[in-house]
Each structure stands twice: as C-alpha cells, then as structure tokens.
Motif scaffolding. Structure first.
Motif, PDB file in Angstrom:
ATOM      1  N   UNK A 102       1.330  -7.286  -1.276  1.00  0.00           N
ATOM      2  CA  UNK A 102       2.419  -6.592  -0.598  1.00  0.00           C
ATOM      3  C   UNK A 102       2.122  -5.104  -0.678  1.00  0.00           C
ATOM      4  N   UNK A 103       1.815  -4.488   0.469  1.00  0.00           N
ATOM      5  CA  UNK A 103       1.391  -3.094   0.511  1.00  0.00           C
ATOM      6  C   UNK A 103       2.355  -2.266   1.347  1.00  0.00           C
ATOM      7  N   UNK A 104       2.657  -1.051   0.871  1.00  0.00           N
ATOM      8  CA  UNK A 104       3.665  -0.214   1.516  1.00  0.00           C
ATOM      9  C   UNK A 104       3.255   1.256   1.489  1.00  0.00           C
ATOM     10  N   UNK A 105       3.515   1.921   2.611  1.00  0.00           N
ATOM     11  CA  UNK A 105       3.296   3.366   2.707  1.00  0.00           C
ATOM     12  C   UNK A 105       4.453   3.971   3.499  1.00  0.00           C
ATOM     13  N   UNK A 106       5.229   4.836   2.840  1.00  0.00           N
ATOM     14  CA  UNK A 106       6.360   5.507   3.488  1.00  0.00           C
ATOM     15  C   UNK A 106       6.019   6.971   3.727  1.00  0.00           C
ATOM     16  N   UNK A 107       6.039   7.409   4.980  1.00  0.00           N
ATOM     17  CA  UNK A 107       5.958   8.830   5.278  1.00  0.00           C
ATOM     18  C   UNK A 107       7.393   9.315   5.412  1.00  0.00           C
ATOM     19  N   UNK A 108       7.987   9.698   4.297  1.00  0.00           N
ATOM     20  CA  UNK A 108       9.417   9.994   4.236  1.00  0.00           C
ATOM     21  C   UNK A 108       9.783  11.101   5.215  1.00  0.00           C
ATOM     22  N   UNK A 109       8.979  12.151   5.243  1.00  0.00           N
ATOM     23  CA  UNK A 109       9.127  13.254   6.191  1.00  0.00           C
ATOM     24  C   UNK A 109       7.763  13.925   6.282  1.00  0.00           C
ATOM     25  N   UNK A 110       7.623  15.013   7.046  1.00  0.00           N
ATOM     26  CA  UNK A 110       6.294  15.622   7.156  1.00  0.00           C
ATOM     27  C   UNK A 110       5.705  16.098   5.835  1.00  0.00           C
ATOM     28  N   UNK A 111       6.513  16.214   4.797  1.00  0.00           N
ATOM     29  CA  UNK A 111       6.042  16.712   3.499  1.00  0.00           C
ATOM     30  C   UNK A 111       5.756  15.579   2.530  1.00  0.00           C
ATOM     31  N   UNK A 112       6.696  14.669   2.353  1.00  0.00           N
ATOM     32  CA  UNK A 112       6.654  13.678   1.272  1.00  0.00           C
ATOM     33  C   UNK A 112       6.209  12.313   1.762  1.00  0.00           C
ATOM     34  N   UNK A 113       5.408  11.638   0.938  1.00  0.00           N
ATOM     35  CA  UNK A 113       4.979  10.269   1.222  1.00  0.00           C
ATOM     36  C   UNK A 113       5.000   9.465  -0.072  1.00  0.00           C
ATOM     37  N   UNK A 114       5.304   8.187   0.056  1.00  0.00           N
ATOM     38  CA  UNK A 114       5.360   7.273  -1.080  1.00  0.00           C
ATOM     39  C   UNK A 114       4.466   6.068  -0.805  1.00  0.00           C
ATOM     40  N   UNK A 115       3.874   5.518  -1.858  1.00  0.00           N
ATOM     41  CA  UNK A 115       3.052   4.322  -1.732  1.00  0.00           C
ATOM     42  C   UNK A 115       3.412   3.340  -2.835  1.00  0.00           C
ATOM     43  N   UNK A 116       3.349   2.048  -2.512  1.00  0.00           N
ATOM     44  CA  UNK A 116       3.517   0.997  -3.504  1.00  0.00           C
ATOM     45  C   UNK A 116       2.709  -0.212  -3.055  1.00  0.00           C
ATOM     46  N   UNK A 117       1.736  -0.615  -3.869  1.00  0.00           N
ATOM     47  CA  UNK A 117       0.894  -1.771  -3.578  1.00  0.00           C
ATOM     48  C   UNK A 117       0.982  -2.750  -4.736  1.00  0.00           C
ATOM     49  N   UNK A 118       1.262  -4.023  -4.425  1.00  0.00           N
ATOM     50  CA  UNK A 118       1.405  -5.071  -5.429  1.00  0.00           C
ATOM     51  C   UNK A 118       0.499  -6.236  -5.058  1.00  0.00           C
ATOM     52  N   UNK A 119      -0.125  -6.850  -6.064  1.00  0.00           N
ATOM     53  CA  UNK A 119      -0.985  -8.011  -5.819  1.00  0.00           C
ATOM     54  C   UNK A 119      -0.892  -8.958  -7.004  1.00  0.00           C
ATOM     55  N   UNK A 120      -0.733 -10.245  -6.691  1.00  0.00           N
ATOM     56  CA  UNK A 120      -0.699 -11.289  -7.725  1.00  0.00           C
ATOM     57  C   UNK A 120      -1.677 -12.380  -7.332  1.00  0.00           C
ATOM     58  N   UNK A 121      -2.431 -12.889  -8.316  1.00  0.00           N
ATOM     59  CA  UNK A 121      -3.474 -13.877  -8.049  1.00  0.00           C
ATOM     60  C   UNK A 121      -3.452 -14.979  -9.093  1.00  0.00           C
TER      61      UNK A 121
END
Length: 681
Positions: free
Chosen positions: A535-554
């Motif tokens: 489950x991979x995520x990238x948020x470009x909150x606004x032109x300044x701030x960005x957030x990322x969250x990547x999760x993996x289970x095997x």
C-alpha cells in the motif's frame, strides 16, 4: 494457488527514454519529480518512477540508499562502504541482488558467476546528482527484464546534459569529505559533459579506520534532435576500504568488543569499474528505435571473516574473494503503432546480448590479507541472448491488454584449477506474460497481471562435479531457475493531490539460491512460495508540503516440507517508510524520513528471529540560483538498532571445536552530521 495459469504479458517499459503512445505521435515522457501512479502508462499496480527533484531531497549515507526510493525496498550494509549493499524486497533476502535486476543507462549492474555472490549488484559508482530518473517495476510481468527478475527491477537513467555547472564541497563527522564537480558545454552539434567525484570516509568504528578512498567520474558527448539522438559515455570508478563486518552477540555481551568493534580488524576490499557505452534513438511519427552498446572492465577483491576460528583454529577463517572480468553487450528495442487498427495496437520488440569474459573468479585462504592457500580459481566465459515481443491492445475505450513472450538462451564454459569442475553447459527458457488494465476513469485503473521470470545460477555450480573443499561428489545446479507470479492492483489520484496504489501479489520460485562462501559458488536451494500486500501513498498537500507512506507485508515460506522447518531465513515480514518534505518559495527545503522493518526468521523453524529496526534521517537546507547549502543528520535519533542480523555458528578463542551458534549483527552507524555547499555557474 499452487500453479499459475500463465499467458503472455509485459511491454517496453524500462528503457533509457520511455515512449508513451498516448497520441498518434510517439512522445518522450519527461518527469522531474515523483510520479508513482502513471495512469495510462503502467502495466501493473506496483511500478513507478522517481525523478531528481525527489532524489535530491533524500538523505543518503551511501549511493545504494537511492534504491530505497523503490517502495518496500530495504537497503542495508553488513560490511565496508565500498561493498555492495544487502537488499530486501517482497520477502526476499536479495543478498546483493540475486532476484532484483538493476541497470544504469542500459548497462546491467548484476554480475553473473561472481566472486562474492550470484547477481552481485554494486552501485557505489553511481553519482546521485547525475540521476535523472529511477524507473522501477516489481514482479516477473515485464518482458524487458530477463535475468534476476523475480522480485522486479530498476533502471537508473542519468542526464544527457547538465543544465548547470556546479562545484560542491561536503564535510562531516568521522572524517567524511566529498568534492563534486559537474557540468556541460556546447560542442559542435551536441554537448560535452563531465563529472568528477572524490570521497573519503573513516566511519565510526572503534578499532579500525574504514579509510574509504573513492574516485568516480563520467565523461559524455551527446547529440539530441527531434528525430534522432546519440551519446557516447565513459565512466570510471576506483575504491578501496577497510571493513567492520557483522559481529557475534556473545563477544559484545562478554565485553570483548563493543558494538562498533571487530573480531578481525584486517578486513576490507578494493574494486574498480571502467566502462564505455553508446546509446541512440531514431524516431518517426509512428516508430521509435533505441539501441545501446557497452564494454565494462571490472575488478574486485574482498577480504572477509565470518566464522573466525571455526574452520582454521590456528590461522583463522579469513578468506579472499577475487573477481576480474570484462563484459560486452548491447540491445535494440523498437516501438511502433499499427495505423491500420486505428492505433489500437501498439507493438514493442527487443533483443539483447551479453558476454562475460571472466579472467579469474577465485577463493583463497588468507591471514591479514596475505594468501596462503587456494580453495579454487576458475576462468569463465558466459554468454546470453534474449528477445521479446509485446502487444499492447486496446480492446475497448476502458480495457486494454498487454501480451508478451520473452525467450532467453544461456551458455557457460568453466576452466577450473580442478579438472573435475571444468565443463560447459547451456539452457533456454520461454517466459510468457500477461496484463489486463481497466480504466475506471481518467485517474483510476485496475490491474491483473501474471508472468514468468528467472534467475541464473552461478556457472561454476552448474558444471562442477566435486566440492572444492572436501572433494566429495555434489549435485549440479540448474542453469536457469523459473519464477511464476501474479498480481492484482489498483491505482488512483484523489483530488489531484493524493496518489495511491494497492497491490496483492503471489510468487513461486523453483529453488531459492544459496551462496556457499567456503566453496565460492552457489547451489540450488528449496522451492518457495511468497504472497503479500503493498500500500503506497504520496500526498502533495500543497505546492510546499508533501507526505509519503509506504507499507508492505509478506508471507514467505519454503514450498516443500523438511524436518528443520519451512520459514525462509532473512525474509522480512513487514516494511514501512514515511516522509515529510517541504520546498518553500523562499528557498528553504527539507525532508524528514523514517524507515521501519520488522523481525524476520533467522532459521527455518522460526525459533530465532531478528529484532525489528527503526531509523530516521533529516535533511534541511536553502538554495537560490547560485548557491545551495544543506545539512544532513543521519540516524537523527541515534538508534542502535541492527542494520542486519544473521544466525550461524562461529568460534572465538577457547570455544569448542564445532563453534557456538549465535546471532551475528551489524548496527546502524551512530548519528552523524554532514554538510555541503554547492555553487552553480
């Protein structure tokens, strides 16, 4: 899901310049920052692209850390800075690259029949500032990937020319120093570019100086026009270092050494890589051809000692691994539209060849880096040719299918110091692949993919008849080992700011590759099965701030039954990474990145597991048109968690002859500060 029903799949994809058939004309996709969702281009839910804007905001300790831009990838080190990194992805302990194919500007990085391990992937010659894009895929569904492709692959593409000329000076703790100069000038119809990197580093170790001395560079001349282009590139890399290898827990607990100490303080290595490559393309409104040729001169010598006094109680177990080779190869790839089918049929095809002329791949017993006995030495000639065809067929406005078939043929000829281990062999494999993509709307797609990949085994293990240490008869390994997999996935962009993807995948491997250090070769292991969720995520909150969250289970297990158990040692179960980045109009920028990986079985019955590990890095700085000033705080919270952990028998002075089974580990390097100043002109 014991056996997969496989058809045909994949696509062009992982090339130096990635064509997109969104319109009648073939266009070049130019990406500056991160764009993992690639709706309309992607073949699977788990592929993506990272650009220089994102990579420049990643704090890195070593060049190999750039591979952690691939979601779910963990990159560690258990030895010196000049050695290839240890990598983990999708339940694979990839060792140094066994089941993950890596390319740089059309040149393969993975080494076949290598002195330290099959698929050895050393990217220490990569200069981060030169990387334009990192394209990555996961799983065996991609026709452009051949050897070492079960877990996926990555293609680094460097800039054809640099928009700015820069000089950079970096300083840091533990005698870290780095000088970088790079730039381009117009010359005739094209541009002449050059890069020079010099680096030194002593490391935080209490009983050795790592004494890294690295020289790295690139010279390139290229011409780019609308319809054609070419470039000629020379790269050079030379490095020497000392190593603080993994250490036994009992030595630390008894106070013999601390966690930054060593049992053997005479370990290390030296390596060099020189290459000459040419790339080019020809393009019309409906067709594009790409071609590449390369020649690589490579040398490596490593001195290691993992068991201390177990095999040689007087002289010790230190050994030297040597690899000296030249590699020649190239590829052609073509892409074209079928105008008679209203542009609903897009074709791709490719052919590639590679020849490794290994003058020496060997293993010797040493004391303080001085050899006193040869275990084995071999000369190897290994060649391969691969070809694929792919059809991208738009069945309806919303549904398209990608069908492909890849074929590979391998030959090896080994001349060993023991005639019983000399010989030749060949093998071939067909790899069908299939992807179905359904567009829910302009920003959302569903994917179903299946395919076959493979890895090659060490050519010495393919032909040898006797163990070079004991002289006993041994089984020969299969040359090419199949991997069959499937994946279901979803990608979307919410509100133009949140890119997200979800993938459920499965993979079975005919045999795990096992590296036998005291024999200097690899052997076939047990068959395995893996499945997992990403489950991979990238948020470009606004032109300044960005957030990322990547999760993996095997979940990773051996597919057969055995008394010792069915868990795969080193198969990480859970991986997570998160980041906050900022780029302010005033010139300030920064990045805070955290990485977690959970425990993994260290032996087959799962009675011994590694500890989970957490690390946080910080980067902050300011830039304008001329100056860039930045600081990196690596291991911000000064974590003493373990970078890597193993469980095996070793012997210290005074211990029983058969040794003591114990955890052996390498801790994160303590918190350290690095700063750099860059001037552009």
């Amino acid at each position: 899901m014991k056996k997969l029903i496989l058809s045909l799949s994949a696509l062009s994809g992982l090339t130096h310049v990635l064509p997109a058939f969104a319109h009648e004309a073939i266009e070049e996709v130019v990406v500056e920052g991160r764009r993992e969702v690639l709706v309309g281009e992607a073949r699977t839910a788990s592929e993506g692209r990272v650009g220089q804007m994102d990579l420049a905001l990643r704090p890195i300790l070593r060049p190999g850390d750039l591979l952690e831009a691939v979601p779910g990838m963990i990159v560690t080190q258990h030895s010196g800075s000049g050695k290839s990194n240890q990598m983990f992805l999708r339940g694979f302990n990839l060792d140094h690259g066994t089941d993950f194919a890596t390319w740089i500007d059309g040149m393969p990085v993975n080494m076949r029949t290598h002195g330290h391990g099959q698929g050895y992937t050393d990217v220490n010659f990569l200069i981060p500032e030169t990387v334009r894009t990192l394209n990555f895929v996961k799983g065996p569904y991609h026709a452009e990937l051949g050897d070492f492709s079960a877990a996926g692959g990555a293609q680094f593409s460097t800039f054809s020319r640099f928009d700015e000329n820069i000089v950079s000076l970096g300083l840091g703790e533990n005698n870290y120093g780095r000088v970088l100069a790079m730039g381009s000038v117009d010359a005739g119809p094209g541009a002449l570019s050059g890069v020079l990197e010099l680096q030194q580093y002593d490391g935080p170790w209490t009983d050795i100086k790592e004494d890294v001395e690295k020289t790295n560079g690139l010279v390139r001349y290229g011409v780019e026009e609308d319809s054609h282009g070419w470039q000629l590139t020379g790269m050079f890399y030379d490095n020497t270092w000392n190593s603080a290898d993994q250490i036994p827990s009992r030595a630390v607990e008894a106070g013999l050494i601390d966690e930054l100490g060593s049992i053997d303080d005479t370990l290390g290595g030296e390596s060099s890589r020189y290459s000459l490559s040419g790339n080019g393309y020809l393009e019309t409104d409906s067709h594009r051809s790409e071609f590449a040729l390369y020649a690589i001169d490579y040398d490596m010598t490593l001195w290691s000692n993992f068991t201390y006094l177990l095999d040689e109680p007087v002289l010790g177990d230190q050994f030297q691994q040597t690899d000296e080779r030249k590699i020649y190869g190239g590829h052609w790839r073509g892409y074209w539209l079928d105008r008679g089918a209203n542009n609903h049929l897009h074709h791709s095809a490719g052919i590639e060849w590679r020849y490794d002329d290994v003058d020496e791949v060997g293993l010797a017993r040493t004391v303080a880096r001085e050899a006193y006995a040869t275990v084995r030495t071999d000369a190897v000639e290994q060649g391969s040719i691969g070809a694929f065809y792919q059809l991208d067929w738009r069945l309806t406005q919303n549904l398209r299918t990608i069908l492909a078939l890849r074929g590979d043929y391998y030959e090896v000829d080994v001349s060993s110091d023991n005639p019983l281990n000399s010989g030749d062999d060949s093998d071939w494999l067909l790899s069908p692949k299939l992807s179905l993509i359904y567009s829910l709307n302009d920003v959302s797609e569903l994917y179903a993919s299946a395919g076959r990949g493979f890895h090659s085994n060490d050519g010495r293990g393919v032909v040898q008849r006797v163990d070079p240490v004991t002289g006993e008869a041994v089984d020969q390994a299969d040359f090419l080992v199949r991997s069959d997999g499937a994946e279901l996935g979803f990608k979307t962009t919410w509100l133009d700011i949140w890119n997200t993807s979800l993938a459920l995948w499965y993979l079975e491997l005919d045999s795990e590759l096992v590296y036998v250090g005291d024999a200097g070769t690899t052997e076939a292991g047990r068959p395995s099965e893996r499945w997992g969720v990403e489950f991979n995520n990238h948020w470009q909150v606004d032109p300044v701030w960005a957030l990322e969250l990547d999760l993996a289970w095997t979940d990773a297990k051996f597919a057969d039954s055995a008394p010792e158990g069915n868990r795969i040692p080193g198969a990480l179960e859970f991986v997570a990474s998160a980041a906050v980045t900022a780029s302010l109009p005033s010139g300030w920028f920064g990045s805070l990145r955290a990485r977690h990986f959970g425990g993994a079985p260290l032996i087959e019955d799962n009675s011994v597991k590694s500890d989970s590990s957490n690390i946080v890095h910080l980067l902050a700085g300011w830039s304008n048109q001329r100056w860039r000033v930045q600081a990196e705080v690596l291991n911000l919270l000064d974590s003493d968690d373990r970078d890597i952990e193993y469980f095996y028998a070793s012997r210290l002075p005074g211990e029983p002859a058969d040794g003591v089974e114990d955890r052996h580990y390498h801790v994160f390097e303590p918190r350290q500060l690095r700063a750099s100043v860059t001037f552009s002109f």
